[in-house]
Write an enzyme that holds these catalytic residues in place. Structure first.
Site, PDB file in Angstrom:
ATOM      1  N   HIS A 115       0.836  -1.202   0.000  1.00  0.00           N
ATOM      2  CA  HIS A 115       0.000   0.000   0.000  1.00  0.00           C
ATOM      3  C   HIS A 115       0.878   1.262   0.000  1.00  0.00           C
ATOM      4  O   HIS A 115       0.727   2.143  -0.850  1.00  0.00           O
ATOM      5  CB  HIS A 115      -0.916  -0.023   1.233  1.00  0.00           C
ATOM      6  CG  HIS A 115      -1.825   1.153   1.335  1.00  0.00           C
ATOM      7  ND1 HIS A 115      -3.146   1.086   0.984  1.00  0.00           N
ATOM      8  CD2 HIS A 115      -1.609   2.432   1.737  1.00  0.00           C
ATOM      9  CE1 HIS A 115      -3.709   2.272   1.167  1.00  0.00           C
ATOM     10  NE2 HIS A 115      -2.794   3.118   1.625  1.00  0.00           N
ATOM     11  N   GLU A 116       1.795   1.327   0.951  1.00  0.00           N
ATOM     12  CA  GLU A 116       2.630   2.535   1.056  1.00  0.00           C
ATOM     13  C   GLU A 116       3.551   2.662  -0.152  1.00  0.00           C
ATOM     14  O   GLU A 116       3.819   3.769  -0.619  1.00  0.00           O
ATOM     15  CB  GLU A 116       3.422   2.526   2.367  1.00  0.00           C
ATOM     16  CG  GLU A 116       2.557   2.513   3.635  1.00  0.00           C
ATOM     17  CD  GLU A 116       1.488   3.609   3.679  1.00  0.00           C
ATOM     18  OE1 GLU A 116       1.725   4.708   3.120  1.00  0.00           O
ATOM     19  OE2 GLU A 116       0.406   3.371   4.255  1.00  0.00           O
ATOM     20  N   HIS A 165       1.836   4.524  -2.860  1.00  0.00           N
ATOM     21  CA  HIS A 165       1.950   5.979  -2.678  1.00  0.00           C
ATOM     22  C   HIS A 165       3.350   6.451  -3.094  1.00  0.00           C
ATOM     23  O   HIS A 165       3.509   7.474  -3.756  1.00  0.00           O
ATOM     24  CB  HIS A 165       1.759   6.346  -1.201  1.00  0.00           C
ATOM     25  CG  HIS A 165       0.339   6.278  -0.715  1.00  0.00           C
ATOM     26  ND1 HIS A 165      -0.672   7.029  -1.268  1.00  0.00           N
ATOM     27  CD2 HIS A 165      -0.239   5.577   0.303  1.00  0.00           C
ATOM     28  CE1 HIS A 165      -1.817   6.791  -0.603  1.00  0.00           C
ATOM     29  NE2 HIS A 165      -1.571   5.902   0.345  1.00  0.00           N
ATOM     30  N   GLU A 211      -4.615   7.746  -3.082  1.00  0.00           N
ATOM     31  CA  GLU A 211      -5.101   6.486  -2.536  1.00  0.00           C
ATOM     32  C   GLU A 211      -5.435   5.493  -3.647  1.00  0.00           C
ATOM     33  O   GLU A 211      -5.375   4.280  -3.449  1.00  0.00           O
ATOM     34  CB  GLU A 211      -6.315   6.765  -1.645  1.00  0.00           C
ATOM     35  CG  GLU A 211      -6.634   5.682  -0.650  1.00  0.00           C
ATOM     36  CD  GLU A 211      -5.515   5.402   0.337  1.00  0.00           C
ATOM     37  OE1 GLU A 211      -4.631   6.266   0.533  1.00  0.00           O
ATOM     38  OE2 GLU A 211      -5.507   4.301   0.908  1.00  0.00           O
TER      39      GLU A 211
HETATM   40 ZN    ZN Z   1      -2.942   5.226   1.804  1.00  0.00          ZN
END
Ligand code: ZN
Length: 505
Positions: A265-266, A269, A295
């Site tokens: 997830h990170e 980003h 996101e």
């Molecule tokens: Zn996030």
């Protein structure tokens, strides 16, 4: 370029440097700073924030923007300079409306509230945090009043995070989602036994997990020469510039998903930041288009790539070598099914793809109610628990896994949560387009070739940084404004197959 535009860029570069210096301090606060550092750090961050704000919101920047308008009038809408002037003017006008004292108070309130939130969460004691949240709600109200709004205070805050979207539009999107998700959740619940995720709780060595996660995200395309991974209570990504974009993760021996999917997830980003055009560096354009678009990238990589069958056909053999004991007797199909188990749960960041948006819906509603005064902060835990019961059908045993679970309300800024749901929708909309243009995507993922996907995203999304609003970006990338349909189609198909139901139809 004229001297005026040159001068404007100089000032914006200094503002970016001040903000990035603040970001280094914030990163340190979350990772390595001893607890005793809180007060000093609050002073430092407040000072930096005040200098940065007054530098940016100065009369000089206003004069330079007016002069630069003429310089860029003939340039294309998407050129660096025209976009710089357009987006900077939007930021400038918002910043000018916020009194300097309020900006300082916000920075200070956020830094002071954070460790209190952490303690309250550890002790499952909402009353510790309540006075700080009351103050944060009040500050949000003052921000909304200062910025101004036609209809609802949330509109003012939303315009800062997701420009071009209104509270009413969001309510419509949430209604459409709710109508689609609620029957799907019920269908999945009826067939709950179809997926067994007990393997995820067999116990996984934490150090090996952290190492494996970092190696994996590097293979996806997170450039470790320009980044690093550390541990924190709540995973986050923080950029100090194109050459240094850091991620954090957390790890649990008892639950496999936390570390690996947190890291993916990170890294989503982080790859976004790492892909923003170099020519936009040290300007307000060097960022994601909005929290929602940001996101979309974390969740596209985490869910649409990281929770796909093709992904596990590629990575499962190496995962098995890393955890031979825990994964004994489990094949890749079982593992793929396990990481996609859907069930109503208490914790947003651990929620599956189907139920996730219900967690956001309730936060969106509660923020609005607190802001508009129909819900008092002291009544928040009760309202929270009732909403969890209504939407997810489960009881909240204590505030630590309820109202205190997210770090967000310890920061001042409201109107960040809707970005998570917008992210799901935008991710699915981009993926629909990508699959149309790259029919062999699953084959590439299965072979561990993530370059073509990353390149597509860099070209259509990342390189533009903050030039476009979410709808402008989606029009350009997919030919349509943000819409809920592709996501609804995606979850129905995926979870219909997983749970052997005509899920949600
Ligand atoms: Zn996030």
């Amino acid at each position: 370029m004229t001297g005026k535009l040159e001068r404007l860029k100089e000032i914006l570069g200094e503002v970016a440097d001040l903000n990035r210096a603040g970001a280094v301090l914030a990163w340190d606060q979350e990772t390595f700073m001893p607890p005793g550092g809180v007060e000093n750090r609050a002073d430092q961050l407040t000072t930096l924030e005040r200098i940065s704000h007054s530098r940016f919101a100065s009369d000089e920047v206003g004069v330079l923007l007016d002069a630069a308008d003429g310089d860029v009038a003939q340039l294309p809408f998407d050129s660096d300079d025209a976009s710089l002037v357009r987006v900077t003017r939007r930021d400038y006008e918002q910043a000018r409306k916020l009194p300097l004292d309020l900006v300082g108070e916000i920075a200070r309130a956020g830094t002071i509230a954070r460790p209190v939130w952490q303690k309250a969460r550890e002790e499952a004691n909402f009353s510790l945090f309540a006075p700080y949240l009351e103050r944060n709600v009040e500050l949000n109200r003052r921000v909304a009043d200062a910025l101004g709004y036609k209809k609802r205070p949330y509109d003012a805050l939303l315009d800062r995070t997701e420009p071009g979207l209104s509270t009413d539009q969001l309510e419509e999107i949430f209604t459409e989602l709710k109508q689609a998700i609620v029957p799907l959740v019920a269908d999945v619940a009826r067939n709950a036994d179809a997926v067994d995720d007990s393997v995820l709780h067999r116990g996984f060595d934490p150090d090996v997990q952290v190492r494996y996660a970092l190696e994996l995200v590097t293979k996806l395309g997170y450039d470790i020469e320009r980044g690093r991974q550390d541990l924190s209570t709540h995973p986050f990504t923080i950029p100090f510039g194109p050459g240094d974009v850091r991620i954090t993760t957390r790890v649990s021996r008892e639950f496999f998903n936390e570390c690996l999917f947190g890291s993916i997830h990170e890294a989503g980003h982080a790859m976004y930041y790492q892909g923003v055009g170099k020519s936009l560096d040290r300007t307000p354009l060097w960022d994601g288009a909005s929290p929602g678009v940001h996101e979309s990238q974390s969740r596209l990589w985490e869910n649409m790539v990281g929770r796909s069958a093709a992904f596990w056909r590629h990575f499962y053999p190496s995962l098995r070598r890393a955890f031979p004991e825990a994964l004994k007797g489990v094949d890749e199909e079982q593992f793929f099914r396990a990481v996609n188990k859907s069930y109503p749960s208490l914790i947003r960041v651990e929620a599956d793809e189907v139920t996730y948006n219900l967690h956001i819906l309730m936060r969106f509603e509660l923020e609005n109610e607190m802001l508009e005064g129909s819900l008092k902060v002291r009544d928040l835990p009760e309202a929270w628990n009732a909403r969890v019961k209504e939407y997810l059908g489960i009881e909240v045993p204590n505030d630590s896994v309820g109202v205190l679970q997210d770090i967000h309300w310890s920061w001042v800024d409201f109107a960040v949560f809707p970005g998570y749901t917008l992210g799901n929708l935008i991710g699915a909309q981009l993926m629909e387009k990508i699959r149309g243009e790259m029919p062999d995507l699953d084959g590439q993922i299965e072979r561990g070739e993530f370059g073509p996907l990353l390149k597509w995203l860099q070209g259509r999304v990342y390189q533009h940084g903050r030039k476009f609003t979410p709808n402008e970006l989606m029009e350009r990338a997919t030919g349509k404004p943000v819409s809920a349909e592709p996501w609804i189609a995606y979850v129905r198909e995926k979870f219909g197959a997983l749970y052997g139901a005509k899920a949600g139809r």
